[in-house]
Design an enzyme around this catalytic site. Sequence first.
Site, PDB file in Angstrom:
ATOM      1  N   HIS A 243      45.636  10.139 -21.524  1.00  0.00           N
ATOM      2  CA  HIS A 243      45.044  10.657 -20.292  1.00  0.00           C
ATOM      3  C   HIS A 243      45.312  12.134 -20.048  1.00  0.00           C
ATOM      4  O   HIS A 243      45.054  12.624 -18.948  1.00  0.00           O
ATOM      5  CB  HIS A 243      45.560   9.875 -19.082  1.00  0.00           C
ATOM      6  CG  HIS A 243      44.924   8.541 -18.902  1.00  0.00           C
ATOM      7  ND1 HIS A 243      43.694   8.357 -18.296  1.00  0.00           N
ATOM      8  CD2 HIS A 243      45.340   7.299 -19.268  1.00  0.00           C
ATOM      9  CE1 HIS A 243      43.395   7.074 -18.280  1.00  0.00           C
ATOM     10  NE2 HIS A 243      44.371   6.406 -18.862  1.00  0.00           N
TER      11      HIS A 243
ATOM     12  N   LYS B 119      42.378  15.160  -4.259  1.00  0.00           N
ATOM     13  CA  LYS B 119      42.999  14.693  -5.505  1.00  0.00           C
ATOM     14  C   LYS B 119      44.455  15.135  -5.509  1.00  0.00           C
ATOM     15  O   LYS B 119      44.889  15.890  -4.635  1.00  0.00           O
ATOM     16  CB  LYS B 119      42.261  15.228  -6.728  1.00  0.00           C
ATOM     17  CG  LYS B 119      42.035  16.734  -6.742  1.00  0.00           C
ATOM     18  CD  LYS B 119      41.149  17.139  -7.919  1.00  0.00           C
ATOM     19  CE  LYS B 119      39.707  16.812  -7.641  1.00  0.00           C
ATOM     20  NZ  LYS B 119      38.998  16.206  -8.747  1.00  0.00           N
ATOM     21  N   ARG B 120      45.182  14.634  -6.489  1.00  0.00           N
ATOM     22  CA  ARG B 120      46.581  15.029  -6.645  1.00  0.00           C
ATOM     23  C   ARG B 120      46.690  16.554  -6.664  1.00  0.00           C
ATOM     24  O   ARG B 120      45.898  17.233  -7.310  1.00  0.00           O
ATOM     25  CB  ARG B 120      47.093  14.423  -7.954  1.00  0.00           C
ATOM     26  CG  ARG B 120      48.528  14.712  -8.313  1.00  0.00           C
ATOM     27  CD  ARG B 120      48.954  13.792  -9.461  1.00  0.00           C
ATOM     28  NE  ARG B 120      48.045  13.835 -10.586  1.00  0.00           N
ATOM     29  CZ  ARG B 120      48.221  14.604 -11.661  1.00  0.00           C
ATOM     30  NH1 ARG B 120      49.261  15.415 -11.745  1.00  0.00           N
ATOM     31  NH2 ARG B 120      47.359  14.558 -12.670  1.00  0.00           N
TER      32      ARG B 120
ATOM     33  N   LYS C 256      44.499  21.686 -11.250  1.00  0.00           N
ATOM     34  CA  LYS C 256      43.346  21.226 -10.450  1.00  0.00           C
ATOM     35  C   LYS C 256      42.857  22.320  -9.489  1.00  0.00           C
ATOM     36  O   LYS C 256      41.796  22.187  -8.890  1.00  0.00           O
ATOM     37  CB  LYS C 256      43.703  19.943  -9.695  1.00  0.00           C
ATOM     38  CG  LYS C 256      43.951  18.758 -10.638  1.00  0.00           C
ATOM     39  CD  LYS C 256      44.332  17.510  -9.866  1.00  0.00           C
ATOM     40  CE  LYS C 256      44.640  16.334 -10.802  1.00  0.00           C
ATOM     41  NZ  LYS C 256      43.435  15.795 -11.456  1.00  0.00           N
TER      42      LYS C 256
ATOM     43  N   THR D 255      37.817  10.722 -12.148  1.00  0.00           N
ATOM     44  CA  THR D 255      36.931   9.638 -11.695  1.00  0.00           C
ATOM     45  C   THR D 255      36.421   9.892 -10.285  1.00  0.00           C
ATOM     46  O   THR D 255      35.400   9.335  -9.897  1.00  0.00           O
ATOM     47  CB  THR D 255      37.650   8.269 -11.727  1.00  0.00           C
ATOM     48  OG1 THR D 255      38.876   8.363 -11.001  1.00  0.00           O
ATOM     49  CG2 THR D 255      37.923   7.836 -13.153  1.00  0.00           C
TER      50      THR D 255
ATOM     51  N   LYS E 159      32.724   9.019  -8.217  1.00  0.00           N
ATOM     52  CA  LYS E 159      32.601   8.343  -6.926  1.00  0.00           C
ATOM     53  C   LYS E 159      31.765   9.175  -5.963  1.00  0.00           C
ATOM     54  O   LYS E 159      30.921   8.639  -5.235  1.00  0.00           O
ATOM     55  CB  LYS E 159      33.989   8.079  -6.347  1.00  0.00           C
ATOM     56  CG  LYS E 159      34.843   7.139  -7.184  1.00  0.00           C
ATOM     57  CD  LYS E 159      36.306   7.226  -6.797  1.00  0.00           C
ATOM     58  CE  LYS E 159      37.180   6.547  -7.836  1.00  0.00           C
ATOM     59  NZ  LYS E 159      38.605   6.863  -7.682  1.00  0.00           N
TER      60      LYS E 159
END
Length: 891
Positions: free
Chosen positions: A429, A622-623, A628, A733, A737
């Site tokens: 991952h 998100k985290r 990110k 993911t 969504k």
Amino acid sequence: MDRDNGYFSSTIPLNTAKATTPGVHEPDVPAVQPTPLKRVVSGAALKELLAGGGPGAQGKTPACEDNEFRAYSHSEIARDAATIKNSVVMHLTTTFLRTPDSMDSGHAYLASAFSVRDRLLQRWNLTNEYHSNIGAKSIYYMSLEFLVGRTFDNALLALQLRDEYAGVLGDVGFRLEDIIDEERDAALGNGGLGRLAACYVDSMASSNYPGWGYGLRYRYGMFQQQIINGYQVEAPDCWLDSPNPWEFPRADVTYPVKFYGHLVRDPEVSYRYKWESNVVYDAMAFDMPVPGYGTENVGNIRLWSCKTNGLFDLNKFNAGDYQGATGGQVAAQILTDVLYPNDNTNEGKELRLRQEFLFCSATLQDIIARFKKTGKPMTQLPEMAAIQLNDTHPTLGIPELMRILIDEEGLSWDEAWETTTKTFAFTNHTVLPEAMEKWPVPMMDKILPRHMGIIYDINLFFLQSVEERFPKDRELLRNISIIEESNPQQVRMAYLACVGSHKVNGVAAIHSDIIKQTIFKDFVRIQGEDKFINKTNGVSPRRWVNECNPDMSRLITEAVGDRSWINDLTKLKVLESKVDDKKFRQSWWEAKQKNKARLAEYILATTGINVSPHALFDVQVKRIHEYKRQLMNILGVIYRYHRLKQMSAEERANELHRVVVFAGKAAAGYWVAKQVIKLINSVAEVVNSDEEIGDVLKVVFIPDYSVTAAEYIIPASDISQHISTAGTEASGTSNMKFVLNGGIILGTIDGANIEIGEEVGEEQIFFFGCLAHEVDDFRHYLRFHQPKPDEALQAAFDMIQSNTFGDAHIFQPLIDAILRGGDVYLLTVDFPSYVEAHKAVEAAYRQHDDWVTKSILSVSRMAKFSSDRAVQEYAEEIWNIEPAPVGKSTI
């Protein structure tokens, strides 16, 4: 005397060592504590125990079968309102001791949930019985996280009993929506890894594949995120304070798990050992049924927790050593208290290692116990069981299976290794080398001495086989060794997973290509490209459309003609024929606006910030992590605020109103990420209180992001940001969504963004930023040249450094990481195109008709990103299992 977290060093015999306290005399106590019996025995049971039957022999099986019992267990519970009401009322009165005068919505939720659970457990029993009777091969999905969210509404939809329960609850004075809100999210995961696992188990059940998930039952989750003075503060997530209707304790399913100790070599077989240790805990199972939609099948997630009753030392208690008496209980309990304990300390690292091994050992023992019931030889395990490792956390399962097969089942090394490698498959991952899990060899040797030896042997035999094919290539051997030659040596868990599995997959096309070209390139050369494949992630349409977006779901059902699309997203294609239907388009827009109004209410309730649902909703949830790039997002917000402050009131009146929504947790020990959260909240405080700006710009940080929060946020987005540095996001993911719910992506050419763009059309997505193959060159340049921020980024820095958002010294390290730390995540490189992408979004959003077209077309082309598709590919290409639907006739 050496100590380790309350245990004596493994170099000292544990049954003879004593702790001493100056001035305190410790009375003699038995070196080995008596094992508590499961229950008080007398009569025939006592005679059997004295005869050597042992406490495990006390249970009796029925002398004959009761046909009425079997008929009941194979009959579905009636679905009429009277039966449902009787069940709910029975649980209210007998399970929770409530009367009509003492009942509240919390009790109504629990009674209703237990009523639904009764139905699930009956189907669960029948599913397992059927799969056992037909000898079905099963998949066991090992994941340290399962971010399942709330279960009640999902179960009602799967059972197609939502309207019936709404009616019954209405009869006793409650709205179903209020009852659903009584449920707390299960604190069993944190981010995309755990949510993916939950989606896959849902798809396994809905697609009729025999299989279970395996994980740990965390008492306090990772943490509950609170925001105090703008900072993230961690508190325990006490989600188990109230009864959890969705778990079924299995006190009869327990396995001993050892730590520390020493090894005794088998005098007859040199590679076989007996592992002796007094540090042994009992892992106890808790089952969570997973309902399949449109099928009688019910899947399962089996979670492990430590039993602690047998660890209470009554002799120490009676001697007045109360802490010592409960020390074993505490040491066992903390193994499953918290997900991802902070590993910034050596004690934290050891706790994580013990936690992962508890998970792996209990799971493998359980799988072996189930397999033994078939009566087949152990070498046929791969014919009945496939085990998928969801990232590296379950990798200790490989040496644990080897230990069981060699030391307990008597297989030769070659037989055990062939069986093991045919059983396991590994999902990677991450593409970040620093995120690859490693364990210090001295630590593993102390805590898991047998497994360290097995890993040494696996590595030795693997390197010998490679050396035969590539003689004298010492650099190659060094690069692929499971043991990293550092100080101290480290066990590279991703390499162990790679060597011990028959398939290795990435989770998006670009990610799979990158890992073959970088971290696993030497393994590809040695083991062949066929072993390394891609399985693009997917999300469950049951949770992420049907449940979280009921208004849009109704529109899709009307367009398709029935609800079959919920298990077959290829039917979304029919929406393209509706793109010019004025009535459909209006209904589509109204559904989005209703979701935005719902989110606005949620924001007000959770943060106290009032936002307009008529603004553009710009979301990044998100985290929190540097790659990110939430930092780039908030810097973009600061630049937007700077521009607005430069405008006249008349100019601002023509600006598109925007609500920027952030949510996500930073790891407890990740200082930089926590500073980003502080900056976001400091900016929000200033912007939201600026009367000149008003509703033109609002900034919101929603605390304690969870599945339930996502179910409010995702259906309401106009755009969502997925802006990781190119080549760093494996897949993602949440991007899937958002698009499935009619949102548009603003993102980098990274992870699954690329494949989403290919499917929906690049005109439906706003790409920006450098490409993955350019990243190394940019980083090399920035390592030796100070970054030069463009005018927009410099304006954002200037506002921070002028104390606009509070003390600039607090945030200076974030700026220094960009300007003086090499700008590893390339904010200075991508910021100009990021600003331009936002301008393109605003221009497109002003063209209302075109925006609605983008939204409808995007949803219609998202079939690829169903977790059902992903699970089917795993089943056919990795697990080699077939669907096994439980028919009505079985019930």
